[in-house]
Design a protein around this motif. Structure first.
Motif, mmCIF file in Angstrom:
data_model
loop_
_atom_site.group_PDB
_atom_site.id
_atom_site.type_symbol
_atom_site.label_atom_id
_atom_site.label_comp_id
_atom_site.label_asym_id
_atom_site.label_seq_id
_atom_site.Cartn_x
_atom_site.Cartn_y
_atom_site.Cartn_z
ATOM 1 N N GLU B 23 48.793 5.738 3.027
ATOM 2 C CA GLU B 23 48.803 7.194 3.064
ATOM 3 C C GLU B 23 47.475 7.705 2.526
ATOM 4 O OE1 GLU B 23 51.836 9.205 0.825
ATOM 5 O OE2 GLU B 23 51.244 11.143 1.695
ATOM 6 N N VAL B 24 46.882 8.621 3.279
ATOM 7 C CA VAL B 24 45.612 9.199 2.866
ATOM 8 C C VAL B 24 45.784 10.707 2.775
ATOM 9 C CG1 VAL B 24 43.177 9.492 3.450
ATOM 10 C CG2 VAL B 24 44.335 7.336 3.996
ATOM 11 N N LYS B 25 45.469 11.255 1.605
ATOM 12 C CA LYS B 25 45.635 12.703 1.408
ATOM 13 C C LYS B 25 44.263 13.384 1.440
ATOM 14 C CE LYS B 25 49.919 12.744 -1.192
ATOM 15 N NZ LYS B 25 50.144 11.531 -2.009
ATOM 16 N N PRO B 26 44.247 14.680 1.723
ATOM 17 C CA PRO B 26 42.968 15.399 1.734
ATOM 18 C C PRO B 26 42.236 15.217 0.414
ATOM 19 C CG PRO B 26 44.731 16.809 2.548
ATOM 20 C CD PRO B 26 45.380 15.552 2.041
ATOM 21 N N GLY B 27 40.945 15.090 0.481
ATOM 22 C CA GLY B 27 40.123 14.948 -0.712
ATOM 23 C C GLY B 27 39.965 13.530 -1.198
ATOM 24 N N LEU B 162 29.438 17.088 13.077
ATOM 25 C CA LEU B 162 30.773 17.394 13.598
ATOM 26 C C LEU B 162 31.742 17.845 12.501
ATOM 27 C CD1 LEU B 162 31.023 14.480 16.169
ATOM 28 C CD2 LEU B 162 30.825 16.911 16.685
ATOM 29 N N GLU B 163 31.419 17.573 11.245
ATOM 30 C CA GLU B 163 32.250 17.962 10.104
ATOM 31 C C GLU B 163 33.735 17.690 10.334
ATOM 32 O OE1 GLU B 163 30.996 22.025 9.414
ATOM 33 O OE2 GLU B 163 29.458 21.278 8.031
ATOM 34 N N PRO B 164 34.078 16.412 10.493
ATOM 35 C CA PRO B 164 35.486 16.074 10.772
ATOM 36 C C PRO B 164 36.374 16.256 9.542
ATOM 37 C CG PRO B 164 34.172 14.092 10.529
ATOM 38 C CD PRO B 164 33.217 15.225 10.424
ATOM 39 N N LYS B 165 37.691 16.219 9.795
ATOM 40 C CA LYS B 165 38.637 16.301 8.670
ATOM 41 C C LYS B 165 38.853 14.915 8.076
ATOM 42 C CE LYS B 165 41.446 19.873 10.896
ATOM 43 N NZ LYS B 165 42.680 20.000 11.691
ATOM 44 N N LEU B 166 38.936 13.944 8.978
ATOM 45 C CA LEU B 166 39.161 12.574 8.531
ATOM 46 C C LEU B 166 38.042 11.681 9.061
ATOM 47 C CD1 LEU B 166 40.921 10.257 7.322
ATOM 48 C CD2 LEU B 166 42.068 10.146 9.544
ATOM 49 N N VAL B 167 37.326 11.077 8.137
ATOM 50 C CA VAL B 167 36.217 10.204 8.525
ATOM 51 C C VAL B 167 36.647 8.757 8.355
ATOM 52 C CG1 VAL B 167 33.852 9.520 7.969
ATOM 53 C CG2 VAL B 167 34.540 11.921 7.766
ATOM 54 N N ILE B 168 36.454 7.962 9.387
ATOM 55 C CA ILE B 168 36.704 6.525 9.272
ATOM 56 C C ILE B 168 35.378 5.835 9.574
ATOM 57 C CG2 ILE B 168 38.016 4.566 10.172
ATOM 58 C CD1 ILE B 168 39.957 6.836 11.348
ATOM 59 N N LEU B 169 34.855 5.137 8.603
ATOM 60 C CA LEU B 169 33.564 4.474 8.813
ATOM 61 C C LEU B 169 33.768 2.973 8.840
ATOM 62 C CD1 LEU B 169 31.325 6.660 6.474
ATOM 63 C CD2 LEU B 169 31.552 6.801 8.961
ATOM 64 N N ARG B 196 38.810 17.168 2.880
ATOM 65 C CA ARG B 196 38.426 16.108 3.789
ATOM 66 C C ARG B 196 38.800 14.748 3.207
ATOM 67 N NH1 ARG B 196 33.217 17.879 4.717
ATOM 68 N NH2 ARG B 196 33.924 19.027 6.530
ATOM 69 N N ALA B 197 39.177 13.832 4.091
ATOM 70 C CA ALA B 197 39.475 12.479 3.618
ATOM 71 C C ALA B 197 38.515 11.484 4.267
ATOM 72 C CB ALA B 197 40.913 12.117 3.968
ATOM 73 N N ILE B 198 38.204 10.451 3.533
ATOM 74 C CA ILE B 198 37.269 9.444 4.045
ATOM 75 C C ILE B 198 37.868 8.060 3.867
ATOM 76 C CG2 ILE B 198 34.945 8.443 3.774
ATOM 77 C CD1 ILE B 198 34.036 11.193 2.708
#
Lengths: 492, 267
Positions: B23-27, B162-169, B196-198
């Motif tokens: 689970e990934v929450k904002p921030g 693009l300033e996404p909400k969820l970044v997956i790198l 935002r979540a990363i």
């Protein structure tokens, strides 16, 4: 991956949107080819005796020739006796004096195709009210007879002659006689000989010494009457120091039988003259099974006759069931330049064998060839090019680049570059690439929010960019439409 | 924001993910670490919607919607960004054009008009400074002839724009020299925000020195075998993945547990 290529297939399967037939009474000759038919055509066009002789000589020669079989294309044998060699819209036989007299149905057809025929509308590019109207003069060829020519007056002021070739034969016989067949002789090849015997109409352009043609010249070809071969003849002469840009664009209505099109285009550039010849070709390619498309067997050749003259061919070929076409440059004049920029797209069962010939005769002659082939569906495509450096052509240079892009896994791309170098000072470069729109490229774009369709368009467009840049603005828009993409360049 | 439950996925016939819960929450910033072949990249690609991976079981929710039902482009337009491990080259399509197309695709999706050309130019010029890229690279083909480091910077540039909400790198740090690593890390940190979540997928701990994660998960054999705070990454660096022994679901610690543990420790 299977679904991937299916999706790709769907993307490239766009229905041909110009498929409608205008219902017109045509004055058509019975199918078949013999001397009488040639005499009929010549009489119908009130031609002088020398031209009839010229046609008959071509016909005699044609009878001794064999259809070329070396191209990488396959089709059932053509019965040349089953083709009708003359068809004119009846309403045109009275010779319309102005656009008001043109059959409204004809005008309607052009409107469906988005051709701005009305002089006022075209002139409105200058006037207020209709923005973005291109500054183009149109010589519309409907089946075999030119029915309307616009902008005559403005061109006449500049001393430019732009009319149908039939009219040129009547009004400027000495010019036609001087240049006709001097670039593509009647005996040049099977289709050129056939064309010479039976050509019905086409365009004639003459730019006098030192004149820069004040606008882009444009002819829209449209094959309409069923089962009628179209044999266009175009002759463009640019005198010393003159410039002209000529646009040719085509669409054709949908039909079931294959139609033969064997045009001949001759360009003559004298000292320091420049001719730019651009084509956007969107003839009916046939249905998904390849049924009913146009056979496009064309001979196009430009003669850089004068020193420092330049001829540039740009073509975007998306239509036709079969394309057999090699716009060429004969670089006779010292320091003359030949260029060839091509985008050819084959889809479904389309076949294209296209390329160019650059014949270096004069000293310090240069040529550039940029060919972009796109194959999709079960399309087959071949680039065939000849670069020939003759013994006297000191310091000749050629740069050739052939790139192929494959979409899906059932299409083919082939490259046949020929070179003949007979002068040791020549400098030739050849580059070739084959790439495929890969699943990873599409996924990359999609992961950035770009739909698969837009991604394919974007990649195809990027692939063709070098050629699109060479098109005149008016045509770039059309090419853009044809490939169904928005061109790059708004930014960057 | 992102809720992954019992996610199983395979490529061709080979099962790679064998029940992922996350689970990934904002921030929040999560790091997913693990040895080669553990399924890290598969997880990143499944989240972005690559169709060469087949999800065989489990659910993924993004902001309450079923992510697995969405096309990759829709996921991107909804605000998910995947930074690629191996960014592809697209000859002839300029970097600038791709960026503009991406921005406009998202704007269209959200019902906004296309971005004004001047605004776009200004935006790009601002963002490119953050990643220390030469402006000339904007006009080159997408990643065409870029070095490994340049490609990764380019990914970060796209992300920033693009300033996404969820970044997956996905292994964005691999193949970077120290300077590039610093630039990329600064880019990521610039994007950290409470909304935002990363998710950082990485093999090494060094990226995490610059971008300090809230949570670290160890992926092995297609499962998360251990979760912890950023200190877990340091421990892994010291002891190696072998330290955790063979994959065992018993060792899974939920982020909640870590959080309460951290609260106890006063972190």
């Amino acid at each position: 991956m299977a679904t991937q290529s299916q999706e790709l297939e769907q993307l490239v399967k766009r229905e041909y949107s110009a498929g409608f037939v205008t219902d017109l009474e045509a004055d058509t000759v019975e199918p078949g080819l013999n001397e009488d038919v040639i005499r009929f055509i010549s009489a119908k066009k009130e031609e002088p005796e020398w031209l009839l002789e010229w046609r008959l000589k071509a016909f005699e020669h044609w009878k001794t020739m064999k259809e070329p079989g070396w191209a990488h294309v396959h089709y059932p044998p053509i019965d040349y006796q089953a083709i009708s060699y003359y068809s004119a819209p009846k309403s045109a036989s009275d010779g319309p004096k102005s656009l008001d007299e043109v059959d409204p149905k004809l005008l309607e057809t052009y409107e469906k195709l988005g051709i701005p025929l009305h002089e006022q509308e075209i002139l409105a590019g200058v006037k207020q009210g209709i923005p973005n109207m291109p500054n183009v003069a149109v010589d519309a060829v409907f089946d075999s007879v030119s029915v309307a020519t616009t902008f005559k007056d403005r061109l006449a002021d500049a001393g430019v002659i732009f009319c149908s070739i039939s009219e040129a034969v009547r009004e400027h016989p000495e010019l036609v006689k001087q240049y006709l067949g001097t670039v593509v002789p009647t005996s040049d090849n099977f289709y050129a000989a056939l064309n010479s015997a039976v050509f019905t109409d086409g365009s004639f352009v003459f730019i006098p010494k030192g004149v820069r043609c004040p606008m882009e010249l444009s002819t829209y070809f449209r094959i309409n009457a069923q089962n009628t071969g179209q044999f266009e003849r175009t002759l463009i002469v640019a005198e010393e120091g003159s410039h002209v840009s000529y646009l040719e664009g085509c669409t054709a209505p949908q039909r079931d039988e294959n139609q033969l099109h064997a045009a001949v285009v001759e360009l003559v550039a004298l000292d320091d003259a420049q001719i730019k010849y651009s084509t956007v070709q969107n003839w009916y390619p046939g249905d998904e099974e390849g049924k009913g498309g146009i056979y496009n067997f064309v001979t196009k050749r430009g003669d850089c006759r004068g020193a420092r003259s330049k001829i540039c061919w740009t073509q975007v070929e998306t239509g036709s069931a079969i394309t057999w076409k090699y716009p060429s440059c004969v670089l006779q004049g010292d320091g003359s330049v030949g260029e060839f920029y091509s985008v050819a797209l084959t889809n479904n069962l389309q076949q294209a064998d296209t390329g160019t010939k650059m014949i270096h005769i004069g000293k310090n002659t240069r040529s550039t060839i940029i060919s972009k082939g796109i194959s999709a569906g079960r399309g087959e495509q071949a680039y065939r090019g000849l670069v020939k450096i003759l013994p006297d052509a000191d310091n000749a240079r050629n740069y050739t680049q052939c790139d192929s892009l494959l979409i899906g896994d059932q299409c083919g791309a082939h490259t046949f570059p020929y070179t003949e170098v007979k002068n040791p000072s020549a400098h030739l470069e050849h580059e070739a690439t084959t790439s495929k729109i890969g699943e990873d490229q599409l996924f990359y774009c999609r992961a950035r929010g770009i739909s698969e369709e837009d991604a394919v368009n974007m990649i195809v467009n990027g692939f063709c960019k070098e050629v699109f840049k060479e098109l005149p603005m008016e045509f770039a828009v059309e090419a853009q439409k044809l490939l169904g993409v928005s061109l790059e360049g708004a930014v960057g | 924001m992102l809720n992954i439950s019992n996610l199983h996925a395979r490529v061709e016939e080979k099962e790679i993910l064998k029940g992922i819960d996350l689970e990934v929450k904002p921030g929040e910033v999560h790091a997913i670490m693990g040895p080669n072949g553990s399924g890290k990249s598969t997880l990143a690609n499944v989240l972005a919607g690559r169709d060469s991976f087949e999800v065989t079981d489990g659910t993924v929710e993004f902001e309450g919607d079923n992510l697995l039902d969405m096309e990759p482009e829709d996921r991107a337009c909804e605000g998910i960004f995947l930074g690629f491990q191996y960014p592809v080259e697209i000859a002839g399509v300029s970097n600038m054009y791709l960026l503009k197309a991406a921005i406009n695709a998202r704007r269209k999706h959200l019902g906004h008009p296309e971005i004004d050309a001047m605004d776009f130019l200004a935006l790009i010029k601002e963002k490119i400074q953050l990643v220390k890229m030469n402006e000339a690279m904007l006009y080159r083909g997408v990643n065409e002839g870029f070095s490994g480091g340049e490609k990764k910077r380019n990914e970060i540039l796209q992300m920033l724009t693009l300033e996404p909400k969820l970044v997956i790198l996905d292994e964005t740090d691999s193949g970077l020299d120290i300077d590039a690593l610093k630039t990329v890390s600064d880019g990521i940190n610039a994007l950290r925000s409470p909304e935002r979540a990363i998710v950082l997928v990485t093999h090494y701990q060094r990226l995490l020195d610059h971008v300090v994660p809230d949570y670290v998960h160890v992926l092995a054999g297609g499962k998360i075998i251990k979760s912890g705070g950023s200190e877990l990454a340091q421990e892994l660096e010291k002891k190696g993945y072998g330290w955790l022994g063979p994959a065992s679901p018993d060792s899974v610690v939920s982020p909640e547990a870590v959080k309460s543990q951290r609260a106890e420790q006063g972190v």
